[in-house]
Design a protein around this motif. Sequence first.
Motif, PDB file in Angstrom:
ATOM      1  N   ALA A 171      18.170 -17.112 -19.737  1.00  0.00           N
ATOM      2  CA  ALA A 171      19.311 -17.501 -18.913  1.00  0.00           C
ATOM      3  C   ALA A 171      19.341 -16.633 -17.663  1.00  0.00           C
ATOM      4  CB  ALA A 171      20.608 -17.348 -19.696  1.00  0.00           C
ATOM      5  N   PHE A 172      19.481 -17.276 -16.508  1.00  0.00           N
ATOM      6  CA  PHE A 172      19.581 -16.604 -15.214  1.00  0.00           C
ATOM      7  C   PHE A 172      20.977 -16.889 -14.665  1.00  0.00           C
ATOM      8  CE2 PHE A 172      15.189 -17.691 -15.931  1.00  0.00           C
ATOM      9  CZ  PHE A 172      14.461 -16.616 -15.448  1.00  0.00           C
TER      10      PHE A 172
ATOM     11  N   TRP B 274       5.724 -27.683 -20.754  1.00  0.00           N
ATOM     12  CA  TRP B 274       5.690 -26.756 -21.900  1.00  0.00           C
ATOM     13  C   TRP B 274       6.509 -27.280 -23.078  1.00  0.00           C
ATOM     14  CZ3 TRP B 274       7.565 -22.219 -18.398  1.00  0.00           C
ATOM     15  CH2 TRP B 274       6.518 -21.776 -17.587  1.00  0.00           C
ATOM     16  N   LYS B 275       7.060 -28.478 -22.981  1.00  0.00           N
ATOM     17  CA  LYS B 275       7.944 -29.071 -23.984  1.00  0.00           C
ATOM     18  C   LYS B 275       9.276 -28.326 -24.057  1.00  0.00           C
ATOM     19  CE  LYS B 275       4.623 -31.862 -25.776  1.00  0.00           C
ATOM     20  NZ  LYS B 275       3.860 -32.158 -24.583  1.00  0.00           N
ATOM     21  N   GLY B 276       9.653 -27.741 -22.934  1.00  0.00           N
ATOM     22  CA  GLY B 276      10.911 -27.015 -22.851  1.00  0.00           C
ATOM     23  C   GLY B 276      11.965 -27.811 -22.106  1.00  0.00           C
ATOM     24  N   THR B 277      13.098 -27.169 -21.877  1.00  0.00           N
ATOM     25  CA  THR B 277      14.202 -27.803 -21.159  1.00  0.00           C
ATOM     26  C   THR B 277      14.772 -26.835 -20.133  1.00  0.00           C
ATOM     27  OG1 THR B 277      15.901 -27.041 -22.713  1.00  0.00           O
ATOM     28  CG2 THR B 277      14.862 -29.172 -23.193  1.00  0.00           C
ATOM     29  N   ILE B 278      15.436 -27.404 -19.136  1.00  0.00           N
ATOM     30  CA  ILE B 278      16.206 -26.593 -18.186  1.00  0.00           C
ATOM     31  C   ILE B 278      17.527 -27.307 -17.953  1.00  0.00           C
ATOM     32  CG2 ILE B 278      15.043 -27.663 -16.206  1.00  0.00           C
ATOM     33  CD1 ILE B 278      15.528 -24.940 -14.713  1.00  0.00           C
ATOM     34  N   ARG B 279      18.601 -26.540 -17.927  1.00  0.00           N
ATOM     35  CA  ARG B 279      19.931 -27.076 -17.651  1.00  0.00           C
ATOM     36  C   ARG B 279      20.721 -25.972 -16.966  1.00  0.00           C
ATOM     37  NH1 ARG B 279      23.692 -25.065 -21.279  1.00  0.00           N
ATOM     38  NH2 ARG B 279      22.789 -24.054 -23.087  1.00  0.00           N
TER      39      ARG B 279
ATOM     40  N   LYS C  69      32.251 -19.373  -8.011  1.00  0.00           N
ATOM     41  CA  LYS C  69      32.153 -18.276  -8.977  1.00  0.00           C
ATOM     42  C   LYS C  69      30.734 -17.983  -9.456  1.00  0.00           C
ATOM     43  CE  LYS C  69      36.813 -18.907 -10.696  1.00  0.00           C
ATOM     44  NZ  LYS C  69      37.660 -19.263 -11.830  1.00  0.00           N
ATOM     45  N   GLY C  70      29.846 -18.995  -9.462  1.00  0.00           N
ATOM     46  CA  GLY C  70      28.469 -18.724  -9.873  1.00  0.00           C
ATOM     47  C   GLY C  70      27.864 -19.807 -10.736  1.00  0.00           C
ATOM     48  N   THR C  71      26.602 -19.600 -11.045  1.00  0.00           N
ATOM     49  CA  THR C  71      25.811 -20.571 -11.794  1.00  0.00           C
ATOM     50  C   THR C  71      24.932 -19.849 -12.798  1.00  0.00           C
ATOM     51  OG1 THR C  71      25.774 -22.042  -9.881  1.00  0.00           O
ATOM     52  CG2 THR C  71      24.090 -22.430 -11.560  1.00  0.00           C
ATOM     53  N   THR C  72      24.694 -20.502 -13.932  1.00  0.00           N
ATOM     54  CA  THR C  72      23.721 -20.016 -14.913  1.00  0.00           C
ATOM     55  C   THR C  72      22.736 -21.139 -15.200  1.00  0.00           C
ATOM     56  OG1 THR C  72      25.338 -18.547 -15.947  1.00  0.00           O
ATOM     57  CG2 THR C  72      23.363 -19.077 -17.231  1.00  0.00           C
ATOM     58  N   PHE C  73      21.448 -20.844 -15.046  1.00  0.00           N
ATOM     59  CA  PHE C  73      20.385 -21.762 -15.443  1.00  0.00           C
ATOM     60  C   PHE C  73      19.860 -21.312 -16.795  1.00  0.00           C
ATOM     61  CE2 PHE C  73      20.554 -22.996 -11.079  1.00  0.00           C
ATOM     62  CZ  PHE C  73      20.108 -24.308 -11.072  1.00  0.00           C
ATOM     63  N   PHE C  74      19.694 -22.267 -17.709  1.00  0.00           N
ATOM     64  CA  PHE C  74      19.203 -22.002 -19.055  1.00  0.00           C
ATOM     65  C   PHE C  74      17.858 -22.695 -19.221  1.00  0.00           C
ATOM     66  CE2 PHE C  74      23.815 -22.116 -19.196  1.00  0.00           C
ATOM     67  CZ  PHE C  74      24.141 -20.967 -19.903  1.00  0.00           C
ATOM     68  N   ILE C  75      16.840 -21.932 -19.593  1.00  0.00           N
ATOM     69  CA  ILE C  75      15.519 -22.484 -19.889  1.00  0.00           C
ATOM     70  C   ILE C  75      15.266 -22.277 -21.371  1.00  0.00           C
ATOM     71  CG2 ILE C  75      13.034 -22.196 -19.554  1.00  0.00           C
ATOM     72  CD1 ILE C  75      13.615 -20.967 -16.893  1.00  0.00           C
ATOM     73  N   THR C  76      14.799 -23.321 -22.048  1.00  0.00           N
ATOM     74  CA  THR C  76      14.322 -23.135 -23.419  1.00  0.00           C
ATOM     75  C   THR C  76      12.841 -23.459 -23.450  1.00  0.00           C
ATOM     76  OG1 THR C  76      14.859 -25.398 -24.082  1.00  0.00           O
ATOM     77  CG2 THR C  76      16.540 -23.713 -24.490  1.00  0.00           C
ATOM     78  N   ILE C  77      12.100 -22.648 -24.170  1.00  0.00           N
ATOM     79  CA  ILE C  77      10.658 -22.824 -24.335  1.00  0.00           C
ATOM     80  C   ILE C  77      10.356 -22.686 -25.825  1.00  0.00           C
ATOM     81  CG2 ILE C  77       8.367 -21.997 -23.704  1.00  0.00           C
ATOM     82  CD1 ILE C  77       9.724 -20.583 -21.294  1.00  0.00           C
ATOM     83  N   PRO C  78       9.639 -23.661 -26.406  1.00  0.00           N
ATOM     84  CA  PRO C  78       9.315 -23.551 -27.831  1.00  0.00           C
ATOM     85  C   PRO C  78       8.525 -22.273 -28.127  1.00  0.00           C
ATOM     86  CG  PRO C  78       8.807 -25.755 -27.019  1.00  0.00           C
ATOM     87  CD  PRO C  78       9.120 -24.906 -25.823  1.00  0.00           C
ATOM     88  N   VAL C  79       8.868 -21.641 -29.231  1.00  0.00           N
ATOM     89  CA  VAL C  79       8.165 -20.443 -29.672  1.00  0.00           C
ATOM     90  C   VAL C  79       6.854 -20.840 -30.320  1.00  0.00           C
ATOM     91  CG1 VAL C  79       8.296 -18.464 -31.256  1.00  0.00           C
ATOM     92  CG2 VAL C  79      10.296 -19.137 -29.914  1.00  0.00           C
TER      93      VAL C  79
END
Length: 119
Positions: free
Chosen positions: A49-50, A91-96, A103-113
């Motif tokens: 998360a950024f 990579w079969k991941g997601t970004i949202r 106030k700001g933003t958070t980007f969430f990346i998921t990457i399979p382990v």
Amino acid sequence: KRVDVYTDKSQLLRVCNNLLENAVQAIPAEREGKVTVVLRMEGKDALIAFSDNGTGIEPDAVGRIFQPYFTTKSSGTGLGLAMTKKIIEFWKGTIRFETSPGKGTTFFITIPVANGDED
């Protein structure tokens, strides 16, 4: 703890650099900036998360943020987030993202382990 994921090192650096650069650029000059990066497990995925305390993403831009050539900046190609999304999906991941205008933003990346295991 160590988490292994199958990614290309240079592409992972490109993705992280793009999201960090966007976070820094979103913070107005008059505001003391804060960018936070968190890495944790989310189910069988690694989540990165950024977060920034910048201007946020305006509601009219939310649906277009990952479209090629769309930008809210005065310079740049508008390809950064579109490219980032394509790489992560390869990579079969997601970004949202979650945003709060002003106030700001958070980007969430998921990457399979790798192998679904964590050490």
